[in-house]
Scaffold this active site. Structure first.
Site, PDB file in Angstrom:
ATOM      1  N   GLU A 197       0.830  -1.217   0.000  1.00 16.43           N
ATOM      2  CA  GLU A 197       0.000   0.000   0.000  1.00 16.43           C
ATOM      3  C   GLU A 197       0.859   1.259   0.000  1.00 16.43           C
ATOM      4  OE1 GLU A 197      -2.777  -0.615   3.284  1.00 16.43           O
ATOM      5  OE2 GLU A 197      -4.150  -1.637   1.928  1.00 16.43           O
ATOM      6  N   GLU A 387      -5.356  -8.457  -1.271  1.00 22.95           N
ATOM      7  CA  GLU A 387      -6.024  -8.347   0.029  1.00 22.95           C
ATOM      8  C   GLU A 387      -7.494  -8.103  -0.230  1.00 22.95           C
ATOM      9  OE1 GLU A 387      -4.545  -5.637   3.017  1.00 22.95           O
ATOM     10  OE2 GLU A 387      -2.470  -6.031   2.431  1.00 22.95           O
TER      11      GLU A 387
HETATM   12  C1  BGP Z   1      -4.446  -3.103   4.862  1.00 25.97           C
HETATM   13  C2  BGP Z   1      -3.094  -3.586   5.285  1.00 25.97           C
HETATM   14  C3  BGP Z   1      -3.064  -4.859   6.035  1.00 25.97           C
HETATM   15  C4  BGP Z   1      -4.321  -5.209   6.809  1.00 25.97           C
HETATM   16  C5  BGP Z   1      -5.590  -4.751   6.167  1.00 25.97           C
HETATM   17  C6  BGP Z   1      -6.837  -4.866   7.026  1.00 25.97           C
HETATM   18  O1  BGP Z   1      -4.462  -1.722   4.860  1.00 25.97           O
HETATM   19  O2  BGP Z   1      -2.247  -3.757   4.180  1.00 25.97           O
HETATM   20  O3  BGP Z   1      -1.880  -4.927   6.760  1.00 25.97           O
HETATM   21  O4  BGP Z   1      -4.242  -5.154   8.138  1.00 25.97           O
HETATM   22  O5  BGP Z   1      -5.518  -3.449   5.676  1.00 25.97           O
HETATM   23  O6  BGP Z   1      -6.903  -3.780   7.880  1.00 25.97           O
HETATM   24  P1  BGP Z   1      -7.173  -3.903   9.423  1.00 25.97           P
HETATM   25  O7  BGP Z   1      -6.167  -4.878   9.916  1.00 25.97           O
HETATM   26  O8  BGP Z   1      -6.953  -2.561   9.945  1.00 25.97           O
HETATM   27  O9  BGP Z   1      -8.556  -4.377   9.564  1.00 25.97           O
END
Ligand code: BGP
Length: 489
Positions: A197, A387
């Site tokens: 990201e 993701e």
């Molecule tokens: C993204 C990141 C991840 C992950 C995901 C879910 O922004 O790349 O590392 O954690 O989001 O977010 P969260 O864990 O805050 O629910």
């Protein structure tokens, strides 16, 4: 038309959110090791010691006093220190991924395991061995590793002594780190992603109130250094092994739609998208800053320091594929906002046509099809969704089952959307749902916000056996993979 026969089905994690073993195997301290646990209502804090030796905590980097240094403080709970203990349990976890039929597993390397301070001349052999063992274990089951080189995880020493990525020297240090891992894991790894990201830093100004102008300017310089480092890594990877496939990774859902059809909202959305998404993706895919970059720099008073060598590096290091995270979408408007929503790095007015998760993230499978078409239409290079998922509260029943029909429903809709995008003609190569095994949430530091097909017995305070359990979605996803996305019932 369905999924291509060699489609890469799998799951995704990141080192700091799952490994634990924060001070084992010669690992150095990472910036993420000083982050406390938060919740939906309580922010995560960064802990520090001030010049007088008093402990303190701040909600963000720019709120830390200038003379303080980030530190682990006695009595504070740091969820990443143990996380889900993948460091010791990776064999058990990989066996479960294999049972689901994973073709690919996205994970990241912690820079601090390879170079504990980030500046050593020689890498830490124990760290290298750990990832070698993990890759070999994956290979045993025919699972292809997809490795993120930096996933929100920088050696704390570099943050403290160089100011992190604000400092141009980071490019050289990243070079050293990437050269070591590209050589070391040749033949074991094929797919690499440079920065997780990468565009997220440009969204911080929209996420935090009173974000200082000075920090905004620094953020543009910081991301420029990362673009150059990423481009150099791409070039280096191809030199070391022409079979390496190396991609960029962006947060892909923000500011997707205008809230109304007022042309002013449409323009505002376009500008936001240019700033949040295309500014970054254009540089990494096309090898140069886009035409609208100048306008953005002027808007924020940015005077970018960019050398001739940087320009050449960017040109020579364009990526082989574009990958992105997709959870939800958000809206943009110039009108008064009645109700706001949360999201993955993207706040904005609530979309009246969508429903929202318990953490306030919109549920929008159509947005996935839409973004796949947008990105493919613009770049015409292979895409992967690396993701995606639903963060939700799961209940472990007495008999060890977890009935997460809501998660199955979420994935069913998103896989259908990918299928539609494939039918549209998009070149989509893989899908790695986020947190395929429950892990620590990045934004809130909670365990309670679970994404996995595999349940991990651990709570927000760090209690639990760490035992693993298969959720209903585990069996469902296994069937999806076995039928290559045909049986979604
Ligand atoms: C993204 C990141 C991840 C992950 C995901 C879910 O922004 O790349 O590392 O954690 O989001 O977010 P969260 O864990 O805050 O629910």
């Amino acid at each position: 038309m369905g999924f291509p026969k060699d489609f890469l089905w799998g799951g995704a994690t990141a080192a700091n959110q799952c490994e634990g073993g924060w001070n084992e195997g010669g690992k150095g301290l990472a910036d993420s090791d000083v982050k406390t646990a938060g919740s939906l209502t309580e922010p995560r804090y960064i802990t520090y010691m001030d010049a007088q030796g008093n402990p303190g905590k701040a909600v963000s980097e720019h709120a830390i006093p200038a003379d303080a240094h980030k530190a682990v403080i006695d009595g504070c709970y740091y969820p990443y220190h143990e996380a889900i203990d993948f460091y010791h349990r990776y064999k058990e976890d990989i066996a479960l991924f294999a049972e689901m039929g994973f073709k690919v597993f996205r994970m990241s390397i912690a820079w601090t395991r390879i170079f504990p301070k980030g500046m050593e001349e020689e890498p830490n052999q124990e760290g290298l061995a750990f990832y070698r063992n993990v890759f070999q274990e994956l290979r045993k089951y025919g699972i292809e590793p997809l490795v993120t080189i930096q996933h929100y995880d920088v050696p704390l020493y570099l943050e403290e002594n160089l100011g992190g990525w604000k400092n141009r020297r980071m490019i050289e240090l990243f070079d050293r780190y990437t050269e070591v891992i590209f050589r070391e894991y040749k033949g074991l790894v094929k797919y690499w992603l440079t920065f997780n990201e990468i565009n997220s830093v440009l969204m911080m100004k929209h996420l935090f109130a009173n974000y200082p102008d000075k920090t905004i300017k620094e953020d543009f310089q910081l991301i420029h250094h990362q673009f150059v480092a990423s481009a150099r890594a791409v070039k280096r990877a191809h030199e070391i092994d022409p079979n390496y496939v190396i991609g960029c990774m962006i947060a892909g859902g923000p500011s997707t739609y205008p809230l109304t059809c007022d042309p002013k909202d449409v323009i505002a959305t376009q500008e936001r998208l240019q700033e949040n998404i295309y500014y970054s993706a254009d540089v990494m895919v096309r090898g140069e800053y886009p035409y609208f970059a100048e306008r953005i720099w002027q808007k924020y008073g940015v005077e970018l320091s960019m050398t001739e060598q940087d320009i050449e590096d960017l040109r020579n290091g364009t990526v082989d594929m574009l990958t992105y995270s997709y959870y939800c979408t958000s809206c943009c408007t110039t009108h008064e906002v009645r109700e706001t929503a949360g999201g993955n790095l993207n706040m904005g007015p609530k979309n009246p046509y969508l429903t929202y998760s318990e953490w306030g993230w919109s549920l929008d499978p159509d947005g996935l099809r839409y973004t796949l078409n947008e990105y493919y239409g613009r770049y015409h290079i292979p895409l992967m969704v690396v993701e995606n998922g639903l963060g939700a509260v799961d209940t472990l029943e007495e008999d060890g089952t977890i009935h997460d029909s809501y998660r199955i429903e979420y994935f069913r809709a998103h896989i259908k959307a990918m299928k539609q995008a494939l039918a549209d003609g998009v070149d989509l190569r893989g899908f790695t749902p986020w947190g395929c095994i429950d892990l620590v949430s990045a934004s809130t530091g909670e365990m309670k916000k679970r994404y996995g097909f595999i349940y991990v017995d651990k709570d927000n305070e760090g209690n639990g056996s760490l035992d693993r359990y298969r959720k209903d979605s585990f069996y469902w996803y296994k069937k999806v993979i076995a039928t290559n996305g045909e049986d979604l019932d």
